[in-house]
Design a protein around this motif. Structure first.
Motif, mmCIF file in Angstrom:
data_model
loop_
_atom_site.group_PDB
_atom_site.id
_atom_site.type_symbol
_atom_site.label_atom_id
_atom_site.label_comp_id
_atom_site.label_asym_id
_atom_site.label_seq_id
_atom_site.Cartn_x
_atom_site.Cartn_y
_atom_site.Cartn_z
ATOM 1 N N CYS A 1 -7.260 4.152 5.203
ATOM 2 C CA CYS A 1 -6.248 4.989 4.533
ATOM 3 C C CYS A 1 -6.819 6.251 3.916
ATOM 4 C CB CYS A 1 -5.589 4.224 3.397
ATOM 5 S SG CYS A 1 -5.493 2.477 3.623
ATOM 6 N N LEU B 1 2.192 2.922 -5.213
ATOM 7 C CA LEU B 1 2.988 1.800 -4.704
ATOM 8 C C LEU B 1 2.107 0.565 -4.500
ATOM 9 C CD1 LEU B 1 4.963 3.680 -1.870
ATOM 10 C CD2 LEU B 1 5.842 2.996 -4.134
ATOM 11 N N ARG C 1 6.600 9.002 -0.634
ATOM 12 C CA ARG C 1 5.452 9.578 0.056
ATOM 13 C C ARG C 1 5.824 10.680 1.050
ATOM 14 N NH1 ARG C 1 0.797 5.820 1.822
ATOM 15 N NH2 ARG C 1 -0.116 7.894 1.630
ATOM 16 N N ASP D 1 0.289 8.288 -4.382
ATOM 17 C CA ASP D 1 -0.394 7.639 -3.247
ATOM 18 C C ASP D 1 -1.083 8.635 -2.323
ATOM 19 O OD1 ASP D 1 0.108 4.674 -3.359
ATOM 20 O OD2 ASP D 1 2.175 5.389 -3.586
ATOM 21 N N LEU E 1 -3.639 -1.206 -4.750
ATOM 22 C CA LEU E 1 -2.495 -0.451 -4.201
ATOM 23 C C LEU E 1 -2.374 -0.685 -2.694
ATOM 24 C CD1 LEU E 1 -3.135 2.909 -6.096
ATOM 25 C CD2 LEU E 1 -1.585 1.055 -6.734
ATOM 26 N N ARG F 1 7.432 0.250 7.165
ATOM 27 C CA ARG F 1 7.307 1.703 7.015
ATOM 28 C C ARG F 1 7.520 2.476 8.323
ATOM 29 N NH1 ARG F 1 3.949 2.774 2.528
ATOM 30 N NH2 ARG F 1 4.531 1.288 0.899
ATOM 31 N N ASP G 1 -1.878 8.176 6.123
ATOM 32 C CA ASP G 1 -0.471 7.920 6.438
ATOM 33 C C ASP G 1 0.331 9.181 6.752
ATOM 34 O OD1 ASP G 1 -0.675 5.134 6.204
ATOM 35 O OD2 ASP G 1 -0.789 5.369 4.032
HETATM 36 C C1 CIR Z 1 1.363 2.612 -0.035
HETATM 37 O O1 CIR Z 1 1.959 1.577 -0.332
HETATM 38 O O2 CIR Z 1 1.839 3.452 0.716
HETATM 39 C C2 CIR Z 1 0.005 2.860 -0.656
HETATM 40 N N1 CIR Z 1 -0.025 2.264 -1.956
HETATM 41 C C3 CIR Z 1 -1.091 2.294 0.213
HETATM 42 C C4 CIR Z 1 -1.214 2.984 1.540
HETATM 43 C C5 CIR Z 1 -2.300 2.422 2.374
HETATM 44 N N2 CIR Z 1 -2.437 3.163 3.570
HETATM 45 C C6 CIR Z 1 -2.865 2.667 4.724
HETATM 46 O O3 CIR Z 1 -3.067 1.455 4.866
HETATM 47 N N3 CIR Z 1 -2.990 3.498 5.752
#
Ligand code: CIR
Length: 260
Positions: free
Chosen positions: A255, A24, A91, A66, A249, A137, A72
């Motif tokens: 993350c 994503l 996700r 992801d 991304l 989110r 996350d």
């Molecule tokens: C997303 O959009 O969920 C992933 N491409 C990036 C997640 C990044 N996670 C974070 O900042 N904890």
């Protein structure tokens, strides 16, 4: 005495899969290159290990582009872990992939059952409280459900707001020590860090705000020399890791791991 907000013995990471190209992103600024991402990921894991920590390295998950962004999927606290409920539909399934590992590591594993949503990237644990930023989110119901779970472990939780257009609360901030937060000016302007010592990332280096304090080190994205210099001046031991591929991304240093 150890400080549970940044002194850890373990971390969980997951190697990026070749499906990372389908990850994503808010804006298309180029396709991530797997080999480059793997190299940066290896540097990241090596930096965590260099502090003496054990790193549980999980295998790639092709079905979840992801999944490298393990933060996350859960919140790890000293007394227990909480499985999240990501607001990004693609996700949601990553949580079940993480659950068995956390159940091996913790006696107590809570779970956000819904209907609300919450992602770990919106949660900052400081020396005095847990800050959770509502975002695209993470919604009010998700925050409320987490507050109930962590209250049992003695934590107070404060709901704050992630600025419009910013993916996660921690996209714009990170904990440097129990009382010190590295933040963008735009996030700090919301007043959410009142009473803390706040270091602002220099103008134009906003993407450097997503860093992590891990034991003696601060891991930060490379190519932000003024932030690195500032942190060095403040007495932090900084390690710079290439983040060019994850940045495509909207991902950064926090993350890529769960830390506990
Ligand atoms: C997303 O959009 O969920 C992933 N491409 C990036 C997640 C990044 N996670 C974070 O900042 N904890």
């Amino acid at each position: 005495m150890t400080n549970p907000t940044y002194e850890f013995t373990r971390a969980i990471t997951r190697r990026p899969a070749s499906s990372i190209t389908d990850g994503l992103r808010a804006e298309d600024i180029g396709t991530p290159d797997l080999d480059r991402m793997l190299a940066a990921h290896a540097d990241y894991v090596a930096a965590l290990k260099s502090t003496g920590a054990e790193v549980i390295e999980l295998p790639p998950l092709e079905a979840f582009p992801d999944a490298v962004f393990v933060e996350d999927t859960a919140l790890c606290l000293p007394k227990g872990a909480v499985l999240m409920r990501p607001g990004a539909p693609s996700r949601l399934g990553e949580v079940a992939e993480m659950a068995p590992t956390l159940r091996q590591c913790y006696d107590e594993v809570g779970e956000i059952k819904g209907p609300g949503f919450i992602e770990g990237g919106d949660i900052l644990v400081t020396g005095r409280e847990i800050l959770v930023g509502r975002s695209a989110r993470t919604d009010a119901a998700g925050v409320a459900e987490l507050a109930e779970i962590v209250a049992d472990w003695g934590h107070s939780l404060r709901e704050v707001f992630t600025p419009e257009g910013v993916l996660h609360f921690k996209t714009d901030c990170s904990l440097m020590d129990a009382e010190t937060i590295l933040s963008t000016k735009r996030l700090d302007a919301s007043g959410c860090f009142e009473g803390y010592r706040v270091l602002h990332v220099p103008e134009g280096e906003e993407a450097a705000a997503n860093a992590i304090r891990y034991n003696n080190l601060v891991l930060m994205a490379a190519d932000f020399p003024r932030t690195a210099e500032m942190l060095d001046r403040e007495g932090f031991e900084v390690v710079q890791i290439s983040n060019t591929e994850c940045a495509k991304l909207d991902g950064g240093m926090s993350c890529l791991s769960l830390r506990f």
